[in-house]
Write a protein that holds these residues in place. Structure first.
Motif, short mmCIF file in Angstrom:
data_model
loop_
_atom_site.label_atom_id
_atom_site.label_comp_id
_atom_site.label_asym_id
_atom_site.label_seq_id
_atom_site.Cartn_x
_atom_site.Cartn_y
_atom_site.Cartn_z
N THR A 88 0.85 -1.19 0.00
CA THR A 88 0.00 0.00 0.00
C THR A 88 0.88 1.23 0.00
OG1 THR A 88 -0.07 0.18 2.41
CG2 THR A 88 -1.73 -1.22 1.37
N GLY A 89 0.31 2.34 -0.33
CA GLY A 89 1.05 3.59 -0.34
C GLY A 89 1.20 4.17 1.06
N ALA A 90 2.10 5.11 1.19
CA ALA A 90 2.32 5.81 2.45
C ALA A 90 1.30 6.93 2.60
CB ALA A 90 3.74 6.37 2.50
N ALA A 91 1.03 7.33 3.83
CA ALA A 91 0.13 8.45 4.11
C ALA A 91 0.90 9.51 4.87
CB ALA A 91 -1.07 7.96 4.94
N GLY A 97 -1.57 2.20 5.02
CA GLY A 97 -2.54 1.30 4.40
C GLY A 97 -2.75 0.01 5.17
N LEU A 98 -3.56 -0.87 4.61
CA LEU A 98 -3.89 -2.14 5.23
C LEU A 98 -3.81 -3.24 4.20
CD1 LEU A 98 -5.29 -3.96 7.45
CD2 LEU A 98 -7.45 -3.23 6.44
N SER A 133 6.53 -6.37 12.69
CA SER A 133 5.55 -5.33 12.99
C SER A 133 6.14 -3.97 12.61
CB SER A 133 5.19 -5.36 14.48
OG SER A 133 6.31 -5.03 15.26
N GLY A 134 5.26 -2.99 12.51
CA GLY A 134 5.71 -1.64 12.15
C GLY A 134 6.32 -0.92 13.33
#
Length: 142
Positions: A88-91, A97-98, A133-134
């Motif tokens: 997914t893209g970055a925000a 994203g998920l 994990s992030g």
């Protein structure tokens, strides 16, 4: 400029005594360079949300199973095989994203299965499976 963009609808006929029609899209072949590419992208929403890309098989009828989705890169006889990237893209001002991977339930047999395996090597170390994990730079990690 003040209205909606155009629409391309591609469909084939249905069958009452055999298989339904088929749509095949393929890019060109090259014998001396890289083959052609197929690109499918949604439209950009410059003021709001961008469009969605949906790839799905339709539900099965009274008997039978629903269709199969295959996302696969080709093999290579001299060099590395292709890659499959799912991301997914970055925000910049919101949540990241998920990616959700789920399997359906079963009412008359076993539930669905998720299998993840790395590649085999006959001359070197086999592939690895890694889950992480992030990082939470302001608080705890996920």
């Amino acid at each position: 400029t003040d209205g909606r963009g155009g629409l391309i609808s591609l469909s084939v006929g249905s069958g009452t005594s055999g298989h339904g029609g088929m749509v095949a899209v393929s890019a060109g072949r090259s014998t001396v360079n890289t083959g052609g590419a197929v690109s499918l992208a949604s439209g950009e929403g410059t003021a709001t949300t961008s469009g969605a890309v949906t790839i799905r098989s339709i539900n099965a009828g009274e008997t039978g199973v629903s269709g199969v989705l295959v996302f696969s890169s080709g093999s290579a006889s001299s060099g590395n095989s292709g890659a499959l990237h799912l991301g997914t893209g970055a925000a910049t001002d919101g949540r990241g994203g998920l990616i959700m991977l789920s399997v359906g339930s079963g009412t008359s047999g076993h539930g669905g299965m998720v299998a993840v395996s790395a590649g085999r090597s006959t001359v070197n170390t086999g592939g690895a499976v890694s889950l992480a994990s992030g990082e939470g730079t302001a608080t705890t990690s996920g």
